[in-house]
Design an enzyme around this catalytic site. Structure first.
Site, short mmCIF file in Angstrom:
data_model
loop_
_atom_site.label_atom_id
_atom_site.label_comp_id
_atom_site.label_asym_id
_atom_site.label_seq_id
_atom_site.Cartn_x
_atom_site.Cartn_y
_atom_site.Cartn_z
N GLU A 152 0.84 -1.21 0.00
CA GLU A 152 0.00 0.00 0.00
C GLU A 152 0.87 1.26 0.00
O GLU A 152 1.84 1.35 0.74
CB GLU A 152 -0.89 -0.02 1.24
N LYS A 163 -9.68 1.77 -3.04
CA LYS A 163 -10.22 1.35 -1.75
C LYS A 163 -11.62 1.93 -1.53
O LYS A 163 -11.86 3.12 -1.72
CB LYS A 163 -9.28 1.79 -0.63
N CYS A 187 -5.42 -3.03 2.89
CA CYS A 187 -5.25 -2.91 4.34
C CYS A 187 -6.48 -3.38 5.10
O CYS A 187 -6.85 -4.54 5.07
CB CYS A 187 -4.87 -1.47 4.69
#
Length: 486
Positions: free
Chosen positions: A258, A315, A365
Site C-alpha cells: 500500500e 479502496k 489494508c
C-alpha cells in the site's frame, strides 16, 4: 461475590481472552473467558450484569487493541495524554456490546437448555453489530481465534467468522452450565466433543479447487519506517529499495505494498515505473491515484497494475480519521498529522484485475476485516491480494492479528490470500487457512512463492452471514417468548 471482585474478575477474563488470538494462538482461552463471564453474571441484576460485561470488554479491548494508541500518538502526532484518553474512550465504546449481551441474558433469563444457545446468539449478534455500526470495527471478533489450526476452523467456509464465533460461544455456555447447574459431566463432554469433531470433519472438505497453471509471485516488503516514509529527502531511498527488491525477485506477479511510493501515481518518474514493470510478467503496486467524485478532483488509495492504464482498484471501505473525517469531527485534523487523510471512496463492487493469467481480487489494508464485503469480487476471482501498510501500528499485536484475519478470509472465500506489506506481516495463505510462508516483520526482503489460483464457491460465498444471523434471531425470539410466558 463482592461487586468490586466480580468486576475485577471480569476484566481479567477479558484480558485473558486476548491470548486466544495471534500471536499467542491458545484458541481455547476465549471459550474459557466467555464461560467465566457467563458464570459471573448468573445471579446478578441486569444492571450489574451490564457493568460486569462492560468490565470484561475493557479488559479485552485494552489488552487487545491498545495499538490504536501507537497510531494516534507515535505516528498521528496526537499528544500522549490525549491519545491515551481517545484509546480508553474507544475501548469503552466497544465494551458497550458485551455489556448489552450480559444485560440481555439477565433480562430474558432463559431456561437451562436454552442458556448456551441464547448466549451464543446474543454474543454473535453483538459482534456483528460492532462490525457494522459507524462503518464497523469487527477486530477481535471471537471467531478470529479459530483460524487454522483450531478445530473450529472447519465451520468458517460454511458460516464465516461469526459461525465459528457462535460455536465457540455455545461451547462457553455449555461449560458455564456445567459449573452453575451441576449437570452431569458426560453430556457436557459429549456435546463439546461433538462440536469439535464436526468442525474437524468439516475442515477436511475442500469447497474450491485449483485452476490454471502454477505461477510465481513475489511479495515485496520494503520496511520503510513510517516516521521517515513521508520525508521528501527519503523518497529516493524508498524508490531504490523497491526497485532493487523487484529486480532481485522477478516473478510472474510482483506485488508492492500500500502506497509503496509516497507520491501521487501521476508524479512518479515514468522511467522508474518502467524499470519496475520489467521485473515481472505483471506488477501490482499500491499507489495514490487522482480521480473525480461528483465533478470534484479527489485522491484515492489504490492498487495499480503497471502498464495497464485502466487496471486498478480503489479502496472502498475507508478508515475513519485515517482516510476520511466523519461528519462533525473536522476538529480532529487540528490534533492529528496524518498525510493523505482525505481520500475519495472507490466503488463498492469492482471487478477482479486480469494479471499473470489470474483474476485477482484486490483489497487494501483494513478492508480484509470485512469478509462479507469481499464476496462479490471473490466469486469471479482466482486469487486474493491484500496490500497493506501496518507500520502505523508499530511493533504491536496489530500485525499478527491482521495476518490471522487474512487466514479467516482465505477460509471463508476458498482462495489463496497474498499479503504484501511495508513492515509486516507479508505472507502467503492457502485456501485452507494455512500460512505457507511469511517474512519476519520489520525486515527488508521479498517473499517468493509458487501457487495456483482457485475456483468454486464456498457456502459462505453463497449466503454470507445470513444463516448465522437468522439462527441467532430465531434463538432470541424463542427466549423472548419463553420470558413472556414466565
Amino acid at each position: 461475590m463482592k461487586p468490586v471482585v466480580r468486576l475485577a474478575a471480569a476484566a481479567a477474563a477479558g484480558a485473558l481472552a486476548v491470548g486466544g488470538f495471534a500471536p499467542f494462538g491458545v484458541f481455547a482461552l476465549p471459550v474459557v473467558a466467555l464461560a467465566t463471564l457467563l458464570w459471573l453474571v448468573d445471579t446478578v441484576s441486569p444492571r450489574s450484569a451490564a457493568m460486569t460485561g462492560f468490565a470484561f470488554g475493557m479488559g479485552w479491548f485494552l489488552a487487545g487493541v491498545s495499538w490504536v494508541n501507537v497510531s494516534l500518538s507515535q505516528f498521528g502526532g496526537m499528544p500522549l495524554p490525549l491519545s491515551l484518553l481517545a484509546t480508553v474512550l474507544f475501548c469503552a465504546y466497544l465494551s458497550l456490546f458485551p455489556a448489552a449481551v450480559c444485560a440481555a441474558m439477565r433480562t430474558l433469563r432463559p431456561s437451562v437448555a436454552l442458556t448456551p444457545w441464547l448466549f451464543a446468539a446474543l454474543w454473535v449478534s453483538s459482534e456483528w453489530l460492532r462490525g457494522t455500526l459507524f462503518t464497523g470495527f469487527p477486530w477481535l471478533a471471537s471467531g478470529y481465534a479459530h483460524a487454522t489450526p483450531s478445530p473450529l476452523a472447519g465451520y468458517v467456509p460454511l458460516f464465516g467468522v461469526h459461525g465459528a464465533g457462535f460455536v465457540a460461544a455455545l461451547m462457553a455456555g455449555v461449560l458455564a452450565l456445567f459449573v452453575l447447574r451441576r449437570i452431569a459431566l458426560r453430556p457436557v463432554l459429549l456435546s463439546l466433543a461433538a462440536l469439535l469433531a464436526f468442525g474437524a470433519l468439516l475442515g477436511s472438505v475442500r469447497w474450491t479447487e485449483p485452476t490454471g497453471r502454477p505461477l510465481t509471485v513475489s511479495l515485496l516488503q520494503g520496511n520503510i519506517e513510517q516516521s521517515m516514509k513521508w520525508v521528501p529527502e527519503r523518497l529516493p531511498d524508498s524508490m531504490q529499495t523497491y526497485l532493487d527488491l523487484a529486480r532481485a525477485w522477478p516473478a510472474d506477479l510482483v506485488v508492492l505494498p500500500e502506497t509503496a511510493i509516497p507520491l501521487p501515481y501521476a508524479e512518479i518518474d515514468p522511467a522508474w515505473l518502467a524499470a519496475v514493470r520489467a521485473t515481472g510478467r505483471d506488477v501490482l503496486m499500491g499507489a495514490v491515484t487522482l480521480g473525480e467524485v461528483d465533478g470534484r478532483a479527489r485522491y484515492f488509495n489504490s492498487a495499480v497494475a503497471l502498464g495497464h492504464d485502466d487496471a486498478r482498484y480503489s479502496k472502498s471501505h475507508l478508515v475513519p480519521f485515517g482516510e476520511f473525517t466523519p461528519p462533525l469531527f473536522a476538529w480532529t485534523l487540528q490534533v492529528l498529522s496524518i498525510p493523505m487523510s482525505d481520500f475519495g471512496r472507490g466503488a463498492k463492487v469492482q471487478p477482479p484485475l486480469a494479471l499473470a493469467g489470474e483474476k485477482v481480487a484486490v483489497n487494501i489494508c483494513y478492508e480484509d476485516v470485512f469478509g462479507e464485503e469481499l464476496i462479490d469480487a471473490a466469486r469471479e476471482a482466482t486469487l486474493l491480494v491484500n496490500v497493506s501498510n501496518t507500520a502505523w501500528f508499530g511493533d504491536s499485536l496489530a500485525q499478527p492479528q491482521h495476518l490471522q484475519i487474512a487466514q479467516i478470509r482465505a477460509l471463508e472465500l476458498g482462495r489463496p490470500m497474498l499479503r504484501a506489506t511495508n513492515t509486516g506481516m507479508t505472507a502467503a495463505i492457502q485456501p485452507d487457512g494455512r500460512v505457507v510462508a511469511a517474512l519476519p516483520a520489520f525486515t527488508r526482503a521479498a517473499l517468493r512463492v509458487e501457487l495456483q489460483g482457485y475456483q468454486g464457491l464456498t457456502p459462505f460465498m453463497r449466503w454470507g452471514n445470513v444463516p448465522v444471523l437468522l439462527l441467532a434471531l430465531a434463538v432470541i425470539i424463542v427466549a423472548a417468548v419463553q420470558r413472556k410466558r414466565g
